[in-house]
Design an enzyme around this catalytic site. Structure first.
Site, PDB file in Angstrom:
ATOM      1  N   HIS A 195      -6.869 -13.287  -3.144  1.00 54.19           N
ATOM      2  CA  HIS A 195      -7.705 -12.144  -3.525  1.00 54.19           C
ATOM      3  C   HIS A 195      -8.697 -12.500  -4.637  1.00 54.19           C
ATOM      4  O   HIS A 195      -8.412 -13.277  -5.531  1.00 54.19           O
ATOM      5  CB  HIS A 195      -6.868 -10.930  -3.917  1.00 54.19           C
ATOM      6  CG  HIS A 195      -5.872 -11.149  -5.011  1.00 54.19           C
ATOM      7  ND1 HIS A 195      -4.859 -10.269  -5.249  1.00 54.19           N
ATOM      8  CD2 HIS A 195      -5.721 -12.138  -5.914  1.00 54.19           C
ATOM      9  CE1 HIS A 195      -4.137 -10.692  -6.265  1.00 54.19           C
ATOM     10  NE2 HIS A 195      -4.641 -11.829  -6.684  1.00 54.19           N
ATOM     11  N   ASN A 196      -9.892 -11.938  -4.495  1.00 49.13           N
ATOM     12  CA  ASN A 196     -10.975 -12.069  -5.469  1.00 49.13           C
ATOM     13  C   ASN A 196     -11.555 -13.477  -5.578  1.00 49.13           C
ATOM     14  O   ASN A 196     -12.325 -13.763  -6.495  1.00 49.13           O
ATOM     15  CB  ASN A 196     -10.536 -11.583  -6.860  1.00 49.13           C
ATOM     16  CG  ASN A 196     -10.238 -10.104  -6.891  1.00 49.13           C
ATOM     17  OD1 ASN A 196      -9.098  -9.700  -6.762  1.00 49.13           O
ATOM     18  ND2 ASN A 196     -11.273  -9.290  -7.033  1.00 49.13           N
TER      19      ASN A 196
END
Length: 315
Positions: free
Chosen positions: A251-252
């Protein structure tokens, strides 16, 4: 020739001269010999162009059944006993052009299979193909000429750009965006929840993953690879990036443009990967790092600190 061997050959026929013209190669031998495909030198048959780009494969030359050779100029003198050849400086550069000529994409008839399921408010562009048992949830947008394979699941409020291809069993989680001409191979999962948890006196609590996942134009993602959505914010994959099978993007993560990632690369959360980075197989990159543009990681490299642009790292 068996029936299987016949089916393996292309229906497209090119003479040696025509093949050479496509790639700017020099013909030596029978320019009128008809070819129906290209294969590695040790697997090519009499109607195929045998691909020979590296010295290590010269050992197969005495036993090859190839009708002609595609050979690098560096090796041309060492294949002088072979009657028909196409000589080019870089066979690997010539290969995509020849493959596109011998094996053009199979034409698919646009249409939606009667077993496909659509939610409310789905927008479908022109010339879209949707295969059996595919599911497209509400308010998703499918651009022109998108091809959706059997058993694909596309979550709510996704966007799939023009000319993109989703092979069987691909899953897009809600609010995932694909640019134009994106290719997702079978089993790819894009926009799944990231690995976000917080230990507390109640146990291990899940942190809601409410961000998005944004895939740029001309990206290709291999079979059974996973790209997580942002926990907050978004995970992004830049234009023209190519991701192999069995790759994990957490994520991210921000992946730049023109990045190449080999199989089993893993990238932990919130890391930034610059344009043109190349990662070898089983590379691992820790979280919250910056990998500079043009970095090359050899296979099985572990990254635990920021890396300067343009350098090669291994070990």
């Amino acid at each position: 020739m068996t029936g299987f061997e016949e089916r393996r050959l292309s229906k497209v026929r090119l003479t040696v001269a025509e093949a050479a013209t496509l790639i700017g190669g020099a013909v030596e031998g029978d320019a009128d010999l008809e070819l129906r495909g290209i294969a590695p030198v040790h697997q090519a048959g009499p109607f195929e162009l045998g691909f020979l780009a590296q010295r290590r494969y010269l050992k197969y030359l005495p036993d090859t059944q190839a009708g002609a050779l595609l050979v690098s100029s560096d090796l041309a003198e060492e294949t002088g006993g072979f009657s028909t050849r196409v000589v080019v400086d870089e066979p690997h550069v010539a290969l995509p052009t020849l493959l596109a000529a011998f094996y053009p994409p199979r034409e698919t008839e646009a249409g939606i299979h009667p077993t496909a399921v659509f939610g409310k408010g789905v927008v479908v562009g022109e010339g879209v193909t949707v295969g059996p048992y595919a599911v497209v949830e509400e308010e998703t947008i499918l651009g022109d000429r998108v091809r959706i394979g059997p058993h694909v699941v596309i979550g709510a409020q996704c966007e799939v750009g023009k000319d993109s291809v989703l092979h069987p069993h691909v899953v897009l989680y809600p609010k995932t965006r694909l640019g134009q001409r994106v290719i997702l191979h079978s089993g790819a999962r894009v926009g799944a929840d990231g690995f976000g948890y917080v230990p507390s006196d109640k146990g291990i609590e899940k942190v809601p993953q409410v961000g998005a996942c944004d895939i740029g134009d001309d990206v290709e993602i291999g079979a059974n690879s996973c790209v997580d959505r942002g926990s907050i914010g978004r995970t992004t994959i830049g234009r023209h990036t190519k991701i192999d099978n069995l790759v994990q993007i957490a994520h991210n993560v921000q992946v730049g443009q023109g990045v190449l990632m080999a199989a089993m690369t893993g990238v932990a959360g919130s890391t930034e990967i610059g344009d043109g980075v190349m990662t070898g197989g089983q590379s691992g990159i820790s979280g919250h790092l910056e990998v500079g543009a043009g970095v090359k990681l050899a296979a099985q490299t572990g990254v635990i600190r920021d890396l300067e642009p343009g350098k090669t790292y291994f070990g």
